[in-house]
Design a protein around this motif. Structure first.
Motif, mmCIF file in Angstrom:
data_model
loop_
_atom_site.group_PDB
_atom_site.id
_atom_site.type_symbol
_atom_site.label_atom_id
_atom_site.label_comp_id
_atom_site.label_asym_id
_atom_site.label_seq_id
_atom_site.Cartn_x
_atom_site.Cartn_y
_atom_site.Cartn_z
ATOM 1 N N LEU A 6 33.566 -17.231 -9.080
ATOM 2 C CA LEU A 6 32.802 -18.450 -8.849
ATOM 3 C C LEU A 6 33.240 -19.126 -7.553
ATOM 4 C CD1 LEU A 6 30.692 -20.417 -10.045
ATOM 5 C CD2 LEU A 6 32.614 -21.627 -11.080
ATOM 6 N N MET A 7 34.557 -19.132 -7.307
ATOM 7 C CA MET A 7 35.057 -19.745 -6.080
ATOM 8 C C MET A 7 34.616 -18.950 -4.847
ATOM 9 S SD MET A 7 38.833 -21.114 -7.208
ATOM 10 C CE MET A 7 39.502 -20.698 -5.656
ATOM 11 N N MET A 8 34.530 -17.628 -4.952
ATOM 12 C CA MET A 8 34.093 -16.822 -3.817
ATOM 13 C C MET A 8 32.598 -17.005 -3.563
ATOM 14 S SD MET A 8 36.531 -15.716 -2.486
ATOM 15 C CE MET A 8 37.936 -14.730 -2.282
ATOM 16 N N ILE A 17 38.511 -27.953 -6.962
ATOM 17 C CA ILE A 17 39.453 -27.322 -7.900
ATOM 18 C C ILE A 17 40.890 -27.624 -7.487
ATOM 19 C CG2 ILE A 17 40.279 -25.099 -8.753
ATOM 20 C CD1 ILE A 17 37.348 -24.157 -8.660
ATOM 21 N N ALA A 18 41.165 -27.635 -6.186
ATOM 22 C CA ALA A 18 42.526 -27.930 -5.710
ATOM 23 C C ALA A 18 42.920 -29.369 -6.051
ATOM 24 C CB ALA A 18 42.611 -27.698 -4.203
ATOM 25 N N PHE A 25 48.536 -31.619 -12.494
ATOM 26 C CA PHE A 25 49.966 -31.327 -12.414
ATOM 27 C C PHE A 25 50.767 -32.617 -12.229
ATOM 28 C CE2 PHE A 25 53.753 -30.376 -9.866
ATOM 29 C CZ PHE A 25 54.407 -29.529 -10.755
ATOM 30 N N GLY A 26 50.271 -33.531 -11.402
ATOM 31 C CA GLY A 26 50.962 -34.812 -11.188
ATOM 32 C C GLY A 26 51.011 -35.645 -12.454
ATOM 33 N N ALA A 27 49.918 -35.657 -13.214
ATOM 34 C CA ALA A 27 49.892 -36.437 -14.453
ATOM 35 C C ALA A 27 50.866 -35.861 -15.479
ATOM 36 C CB ALA A 27 48.482 -36.458 -15.028
#
Length: 83
Positions: A6-8, A17-18, A25-27
Motif C-alpha cells: 500500500l505504501m509503494m 504513517i511515520a 511510540f511517544g505516547a
C-alpha cells in the motif's frame, strides 16, 4: 493487501504513517515513564501512604529547574508527635 504494498502504491501515505507511528511510540513511552515515578500509585494495598516514602533529593516533576528542598518545620513537629 500488505502495508508495504500500500505504501509503494500510494507514496503520500508514508509521512502520515511515520507521524502516527512516532506519536504512538511517544505516547507509550511517556506512559511507561510516568508509571516509574513515585507519585503514581499502582497498588494501594501494598503501599497505602506512598507520600511518606518520597525521596526529597529526587525531582518529582518532568522538568525541574533550580529545585531546593527544605523540610517544613511544622510538618516535622507533627510527624514527631504522631510517631
Amino acid at each position: 493487501m500488505n502495508i508495504l504494498e500500500l505504501m509503494m502504491k500510494r507514496k503520500e501515505l508514508i509521512p502520515l504513517i511515520a507521524f502516527v507511528s512516532v506519536a504512538g511510540f511517544g505516547a507509550i513511552s511517556m506512559g511507561l515513564y510516568s508509571l516509574s515515578k513515585s507519585d503514581v500509585i499502582i497498588n494501594k494495598r501494598k503501599n497505602p501512604e506512598p507520600w511518606e516514602n518520597v525521596n526529597p533529593n529526587k525531582p518529582q516533576k518532568l522538568i525541574t529547574i533550580n529545585q531546593k528542598w527544605r523540610p517544613v518545620e511544622e510538618l516535622q513537629k507533627v510527624r514527631k508527635l504522631t510517631k
